[in-house]
Design a protein around this motif. Sequence first.
Motif, PDB file in Angstrom:
ATOM      1  N   LEU A  41      14.915   0.789  10.733  1.00 39.85           N
ATOM      2  CA  LEU A  41      13.915  -0.254  10.542  1.00 39.85           C
ATOM      3  C   LEU A  41      12.549   0.359  10.233  1.00 39.85           C
ATOM      4  CD1 LEU A  41      12.974  -3.174  10.587  1.00 39.85           C
ATOM      5  CD2 LEU A  41      12.721  -2.982  13.059  1.00 39.85           C
ATOM      6  N   VAL A  42      12.200   1.410  10.938  1.00 35.22           N
ATOM      7  CA  VAL A  42      10.914   2.070  10.700  1.00 35.22           C
ATOM      8  C   VAL A  42      10.850   2.610   9.272  1.00 35.22           C
ATOM      9  CG1 VAL A  42       9.433   3.991  11.402  1.00 35.22           C
ATOM     10  CG2 VAL A  42      10.551   2.574  13.141  1.00 35.22           C
ATOM     11  N   ARG A  43      11.936   3.224   8.796  1.00 33.34           N
ATOM     12  CA  ARG A  43      11.976   3.715   7.412  1.00 33.34           C
ATOM     13  C   ARG A  43      11.884   2.553   6.426  1.00 33.34           C
ATOM     14  NH1 ARG A  43      15.920   7.016   9.619  1.00 33.34           N
ATOM     15  NH2 ARG A  43      17.567   5.758   8.700  1.00 33.34           N
ATOM     16  N   PHE A  44      12.560   1.454   6.730  1.00 35.33           N
ATOM     17  CA  PHE A  44      12.539   0.272   5.866  1.00 35.33           C
ATOM     18  C   PHE A  44      11.112  -0.269   5.731  1.00 35.33           C
ATOM     19  CE2 PHE A  44      12.785  -4.381   5.439  1.00 35.33           C
ATOM     20  CZ  PHE A  44      13.473  -4.472   4.249  1.00 35.33           C
ATOM     21  N   ILE A  45      10.379  -0.301   6.807  1.00 29.97           N
ATOM     22  CA  ILE A  45       9.005  -0.809   6.802  1.00 29.97           C
ATOM     23  C   ILE A  45       8.082   0.153   6.058  1.00 29.97           C
ATOM     24  CG2 ILE A  45       7.041  -1.357   8.308  1.00 29.97           C
ATOM     25  CD1 ILE A  45       9.203  -2.436  10.290  1.00 29.97           C
ATOM     26  N   GLY A  46       8.430   1.429   6.037  1.00 32.52           N
ATOM     27  CA  GLY A  46       7.625   2.404   5.315  1.00 32.52           C
ATOM     28  C   GLY A  46       7.602   2.178   3.815  1.00 32.52           C
ATOM     29  N   VAL A  47       8.656   1.575   3.272  1.00 36.61           N
ATOM     30  CA  VAL A  47       8.733   1.338   1.828  1.00 36.61           C
ATOM     31  C   VAL A  47       7.627   0.391   1.356  1.00 36.61           C
ATOM     32  CG1 VAL A  47      10.156   0.417  -0.048  1.00 36.61           C
ATOM     33  CG2 VAL A  47      11.169   1.926   1.674  1.00 36.61           C
ATOM     34  N   PRO A  48       7.457  -0.800   1.951  1.00 35.36           N
ATOM     35  CA  PRO A  48       6.353  -1.651   1.478  1.00 35.36           C
ATOM     36  C   PRO A  48       4.986  -1.041   1.755  1.00 35.36           C
ATOM     37  CG  PRO A  48       7.525  -2.715   3.290  1.00 35.36           C
ATOM     38  CD  PRO A  48       8.288  -1.497   2.925  1.00 35.36           C
ATOM     39  N   ALA A  49       4.868  -0.231   2.804  1.00 35.89           N
ATOM     40  CA  ALA A  49       3.592   0.437   3.066  1.00 35.89           C
ATOM     41  C   ALA A  49       3.252   1.389   1.923  1.00 35.89           C
ATOM     42  CB  ALA A  49       3.649   1.187   4.394  1.00 35.89           C
ATOM     43  N   GLN A  50       4.253   2.096   1.398  1.00 33.57           N
ATOM     44  CA  GLN A  50       4.030   2.987   0.256  1.00 33.57           C
ATOM     45  C   GLN A  50       3.658   2.181  -0.984  1.00 33.57           C
ATOM     46  OE1 GLN A  50       7.635   5.239  -0.097  1.00 33.57           O
ATOM     47  NE2 GLN A  50       7.120   6.595   1.598  1.00 33.57           N
ATOM     48  N   GLU A  51       4.316   1.035  -1.175  1.00 31.99           N
ATOM     49  CA  GLU A  51       4.006   0.176  -2.324  1.00 31.99           C
ATOM     50  C   GLU A  51       2.564  -0.317  -2.258  1.00 31.99           C
ATOM     51  OE1 GLU A  51       5.813  -0.767  -5.033  1.00 31.99           O
ATOM     52  OE2 GLU A  51       7.414   0.594  -4.437  1.00 31.99           O
ATOM     53  N   VAL A  52       2.129  -0.719  -1.082  1.00 27.72           N
ATOM     54  CA  VAL A  52       0.750  -1.186  -0.918  1.00 27.72           C
ATOM     55  C   VAL A  52      -0.219  -0.057  -1.270  1.00 27.72           C
ATOM     56  CG1 VAL A  52      -0.986  -1.930   0.776  1.00 27.72           C
ATOM     57  CG2 VAL A  52       1.288  -2.976   0.772  1.00 27.72           C
ATOM     58  N   GLY A  53       0.062   1.143  -0.774  1.00 24.89           N
ATOM     59  CA  GLY A  53      -0.800   2.278  -1.076  1.00 24.89           C
ATOM     60  C   GLY A  53      -0.882   2.567  -2.566  1.00 24.89           C
ATOM     61  N   MET A  54       0.263   2.531  -3.252  1.00 22.80           N
ATOM     62  CA  MET A  54       0.266   2.777  -4.698  1.00 22.80           C
ATOM     63  C   MET A  54      -0.515   1.695  -5.437  1.00 22.80           C
ATOM     64  SD  MET A  54       3.988   4.361  -5.674  1.00 22.80           S
ATOM     65  CE  MET A  54       4.945   3.009  -5.031  1.00 22.80           C
ATOM     66  N   ASN A  55      -0.379   0.445  -5.003  1.00 21.67           N
ATOM     67  CA  ASN A  55      -1.103  -0.639  -5.664  1.00 21.67           C
ATOM     68  C   ASN A  55      -2.596  -0.558  -5.396  1.00 21.67           C
ATOM     69  OD1 ASN A  55       0.889  -2.087  -7.157  1.00 21.67           O
ATOM     70  ND2 ASN A  55       1.775  -2.713  -5.210  1.00 21.67           N
ATOM     71  N   LEU A  56      -2.985  -0.103  -4.224  1.00 28.08           N
ATOM     72  CA  LEU A  56      -4.411   0.113  -3.960  1.00 28.08           C
ATOM     73  C   LEU A  56      -4.965   1.149  -4.929  1.00 28.08           C
ATOM     74  CD1 LEU A  56      -4.575   0.177  -0.062  1.00 28.08           C
ATOM     75  CD2 LEU A  56      -5.593  -1.532  -1.576  1.00 28.08           C
ATOM     76  N   GLY A  57      -4.182   2.191  -5.174  1.00 33.19           N
ATOM     77  CA  GLY A  57      -4.598   3.213  -6.127  1.00 33.19           C
ATOM     78  C   GLY A  57      -4.734   2.665  -7.528  1.00 33.19           C
ATOM     79  N   LYS A  58      -3.801   1.804  -7.934  1.00 33.62           N
ATOM     80  CA  LYS A  58      -3.864   1.200  -9.264  1.00 33.62           C
ATOM     81  C   LYS A  58      -5.085   0.308  -9.423  1.00 33.62           C
ATOM     82  CE  LYS A  58       1.137   1.211 -10.023  1.00 33.62           C
ATOM     83  NZ  LYS A  58       2.328   0.371 -10.135  1.00 33.62           N
ATOM     84  N   VAL A  59      -5.376  -0.469  -8.391  1.00 33.01           N
ATOM     85  CA  VAL A  59      -6.539  -1.372  -8.429  1.00 33.01           C
ATOM     86  C   VAL A  59      -7.815  -0.558  -8.519  1.00 33.01           C
ATOM     87  CG1 VAL A  59      -7.888  -3.023  -7.073  1.00 33.01           C
ATOM     88  CG2 VAL A  59      -5.401  -3.282  -7.258  1.00 33.01           C
TER      89      VAL A  59
END
Length: 64
Positions: A41-59
């Motif tokens: 579950l912890v690894r699963f939750i890490g995936v959207p956290a990485q997506e958020v970080g990448m999108n912050l970088g794009k913005v």
Amino acid sequence: MDLAEQLGFGSATSTPVFAFGTVAGVLTVYLPTRAACIDRLVRFIGVPAQEVGMNLGKVEHAGR
């Protein structure tokens, strides 16, 4: 009964959101059971956290 119990939260897990080489935020997920968060579950939750970080970088990059 504390507020978390009143709201139906039995446990929670948090993971950092990295952007720009630093912690830009934290993603916290609340669960209805008191069971400890399992590794899967912890690894699963890490995936959207990485997506958020990448999108912050794009913005940030698009705003330059």
